[in-house]
Design a protein around this motif. Structure first.
Motif, short mmCIF file in Angstrom:
data_model
loop_
_atom_site.label_atom_id
_atom_site.label_comp_id
_atom_site.label_asym_id
_atom_site.label_seq_id
_atom_site.Cartn_x
_atom_site.Cartn_y
_atom_site.Cartn_z
N SER A 159 0.83 -1.20 0.00
CA SER A 159 0.00 0.00 0.00
C SER A 159 0.86 1.25 0.00
O SER A 159 0.48 2.28 -0.58
CB SER A 159 -0.96 0.00 1.20
OG SER A 159 -0.26 -0.12 2.41
N LEU A 160 2.04 1.20 0.62
CA LEU A 160 2.96 2.34 0.57
C LEU A 160 3.48 2.57 -0.85
O LEU A 160 3.65 3.71 -1.29
CB LEU A 160 4.13 2.13 1.54
CG LEU A 160 3.81 2.29 3.03
CD1 LEU A 160 4.98 1.82 3.88
CD2 LEU A 160 3.45 3.74 3.35
N ASP A 161 3.71 1.47 -1.58
CA ASP A 161 4.08 1.60 -2.99
C ASP A 161 2.98 2.32 -3.77
O ASP A 161 3.26 3.18 -4.61
CB ASP A 161 4.32 0.22 -3.61
CG ASP A 161 5.68 -0.35 -3.27
OD1 ASP A 161 6.57 0.42 -2.86
OD2 ASP A 161 5.87 -1.58 -3.40
N ASN A 162 1.73 1.96 -3.50
CA ASN A 162 0.61 2.59 -4.19
C ASN A 162 0.52 4.08 -3.87
O ASN A 162 0.21 4.90 -4.73
CB ASN A 162 -0.70 1.89 -3.83
CG ASN A 162 -0.78 0.49 -4.38
OD1 ASN A 162 -0.15 0.17 -5.40
ND2 ASN A 162 -1.53 -0.38 -3.72
N VAL A 163 0.81 4.42 -2.60
CA VAL A 163 0.83 5.83 -2.21
C VAL A 163 1.94 6.56 -2.98
O VAL A 163 1.73 7.67 -3.50
CB VAL A 163 1.05 5.97 -0.69
CG1 VAL A 163 1.34 7.43 -0.31
CG2 VAL A 163 -0.17 5.48 0.07
N LEU A 164 3.11 5.93 -3.08
CA LEU A 164 4.22 6.54 -3.80
C LEU A 164 3.90 6.74 -5.28
O LEU A 164 4.24 7.78 -5.86
CB LEU A 164 5.48 5.67 -3.67
CG LEU A 164 6.45 5.98 -2.53
CD1 LEU A 164 7.62 5.02 -2.57
CD2 LEU A 164 6.93 7.42 -2.58
N ILE A 165 3.23 5.76 -5.88
CA ILE A 165 2.86 5.89 -7.29
C ILE A 165 1.97 7.11 -7.50
O ILE A 165 2.16 7.88 -8.45
CB ILE A 165 2.17 4.60 -7.79
CG1 ILE A 165 3.20 3.46 -7.90
CG2 ILE A 165 1.50 4.82 -9.14
CD1 ILE A 165 2.59 2.11 -8.16
N ASP A 166 0.99 7.29 -6.62
CA ASP A 166 0.11 8.45 -6.71
C ASP A 166 0.89 9.75 -6.54
O ASP A 166 0.63 10.75 -7.23
CB ASP A 166 -1.00 8.37 -5.66
CG ASP A 166 -2.07 7.35 -6.02
OD1 ASP A 166 -2.17 7.00 -7.22
OD2 ASP A 166 -2.79 6.91 -5.11
N LEU A 167 1.84 9.74 -5.61
CA LEU A 167 2.65 10.94 -5.36
C LEU A 167 3.54 11.25 -6.57
O LEU A 167 3.68 12.42 -6.96
CB LEU A 167 3.49 10.76 -4.11
CG LEU A 167 2.72 10.69 -2.78
CD1 LEU A 167 3.65 10.26 -1.65
CD2 LEU A 167 2.07 12.03 -2.45
N TYR A 168 4.15 10.22 -7.14
CA TYR A 168 4.97 10.42 -8.33
C TYR A 168 4.13 10.97 -9.48
O TYR A 168 4.57 11.85 -10.24
CB TYR A 168 5.61 9.10 -8.76
CG TYR A 168 6.74 8.62 -7.88
CD1 TYR A 168 7.59 9.52 -7.23
CD2 TYR A 168 6.97 7.25 -7.69
CE1 TYR A 168 8.63 9.08 -6.43
CE2 TYR A 168 8.01 6.80 -6.90
CZ TYR A 168 8.84 7.71 -6.26
OH TYR A 168 9.87 7.27 -5.47
N LYS A 169 2.91 10.44 -9.60
CA LYS A 169 2.02 10.89 -10.68
C LYS A 169 1.69 12.37 -10.53
O LYS A 169 1.74 13.13 -11.50
CB LYS A 169 0.75 10.05 -10.68
CG LYS A 169 -0.18 10.32 -11.86
CD LYS A 169 -1.45 9.48 -11.75
CE LYS A 169 -1.17 8.01 -11.79
NZ LYS A 169 -2.42 7.20 -11.77
N LYS A 170 1.37 12.77 -9.31
CA LYS A 170 0.99 14.17 -9.08
C LYS A 170 2.17 15.12 -9.28
O LYS A 170 2.01 16.24 -9.77
CB LYS A 170 0.40 14.35 -7.68
CG LYS A 170 -0.03 15.79 -7.41
CD LYS A 170 -0.84 15.96 -6.16
CE LYS A 170 -1.30 17.40 -6.00
NZ LYS A 170 -2.11 17.62 -4.79
#
Length: 295
Positions: free
Chosen positions: A99-110
């Motif tokens: 789930s932390l990876d998923n959070v990071l993906i969203d942050l990278y996207k933004k």
């Protein structure tokens, strides 16, 4: 039941109802106070301070780090959120890493960090191929908006490939995006990814192919075809195609699927029987992507 007992029982019910309505956990530690500041008082800056205290105190660190990153993202403190997750994820449990990876993906996207997003998506796909994701099981329990649901390896693989395709689109690498989207659709098709694939083909001036793909959404041939956003987007793409290509005609074979393709999909589905080994069979179907995923 005497008056005092009834009063205590009523007080407990009201307190439980309060926690349910506001989705605030029980307790009085820094994490609970942070959630109260975030969800009840609507003071995100104060919530971040309290989330930091929770992490330093070892109070529900998994949740505190994820929630703090989400609040930071909402405040456009994306870079700070990325550094926080990368620096403190080592304090979190193994079960929280996905789930932390998923959070990071969203942050990278933004934040527009496309290369970092691509690398992390590839790493997650490699973990699935190697049988390391989901603890080697074909499904996992996920949570969204307080509700639990089951996610299969097929669904997760297709979702990650869809995200990877969109990242390649942002880099204008439309050929690679097309390959990834087609594999995602073979594994677990849906209307949203079909629209993205159609857009990818339009960018390559392959208008007839794009028309076929998008028509599958409008004709109700794909899961999610009735989603308002997907359908509206498909209609807009068709209008764009027709406006830029007046000579475009609807092909006679709207399915666009030959017998070999249908048979291949049936064989793919049949492979998903009981879990037999750590090497997940779905990746036999996307073997030509391994070199790209490993780079």
């Amino acid at each position: 039941m005497d008056r005092i007992s009834r009063k205590n029982s009523k007080g407990k019910q009201e307190k439980d109802l309060y926690h349910i309505i506001h989705k605030v956990p029980h307790g009085d530690g820094p994490y609970v106070k942070a959630k109260h500041a975030q969800l009840v008082e609507k003071e995100p800056e104060a919530a971040i301070v309290l989330f930091w205290k929770a992490i330093n105190a070892g109070d529900r660190v998994d949740s505190a780090l994820k929630d703090m990153a989400v609040v930071m993202k909402q405040l456009d403190r994306t870079e700070e959120a990325i550094e926080a997750v990368k620096s403190f994820r080592g304090l979190c449990s193994k079960s929280a890493q996905d789930s932390l990876d998923n959070v990071l993906i969203d942050l990278y996207k933004k934040s527009g960090k496309i290369e970092e997003q691509i690398e992390l998506l590839k790493r997650k796909l490699r973990m699935i191929y190697q049988g390391e994701a989901f603890n080697g099981k074909p499904t996992k329990t996920a949570r969204s908006h307080g509700k639990k649901f089951q996610v299969s390896v097929k669904q997760e693989t297709s979702r990650l490939l869809g995200n990877l395709g969109w990242a390649y689109m942002q880099k204008s690498n439309f050929m690679m995006a097309e390959v990834v989207y087609r594999k995602a659709q073979m594994i677990d098709p849906d209307a949203n990814k079909a629209c993205n694939l159609g857009l990818c083909l339009i960018k390559q001036s392959r208008f007839d192919e794009a028309y076929l793909v998008i028509q599958d959404v409008l004709m109700g041939r794909l899961p999610g075809y009735d989603d308002f956003k997907s359908r509206k987007r498909a209609e807009e793409l068709i209008l764009e195609l027709k406006s830029t290509n007046p000579s475009l005609e609807e092909p006679s074979d709207m399915l666009g699927l030959d017998d070999d393709f249908v048979k291949g999909l049936e064989n793919l589905t049949n492979e998903w029987g009981p879990f037999r080994s750590k090497r997940l069979p779905i990746f036999e179907e996307i073997s030509e992507l391994r070199d790209q995923l490993a780079c």
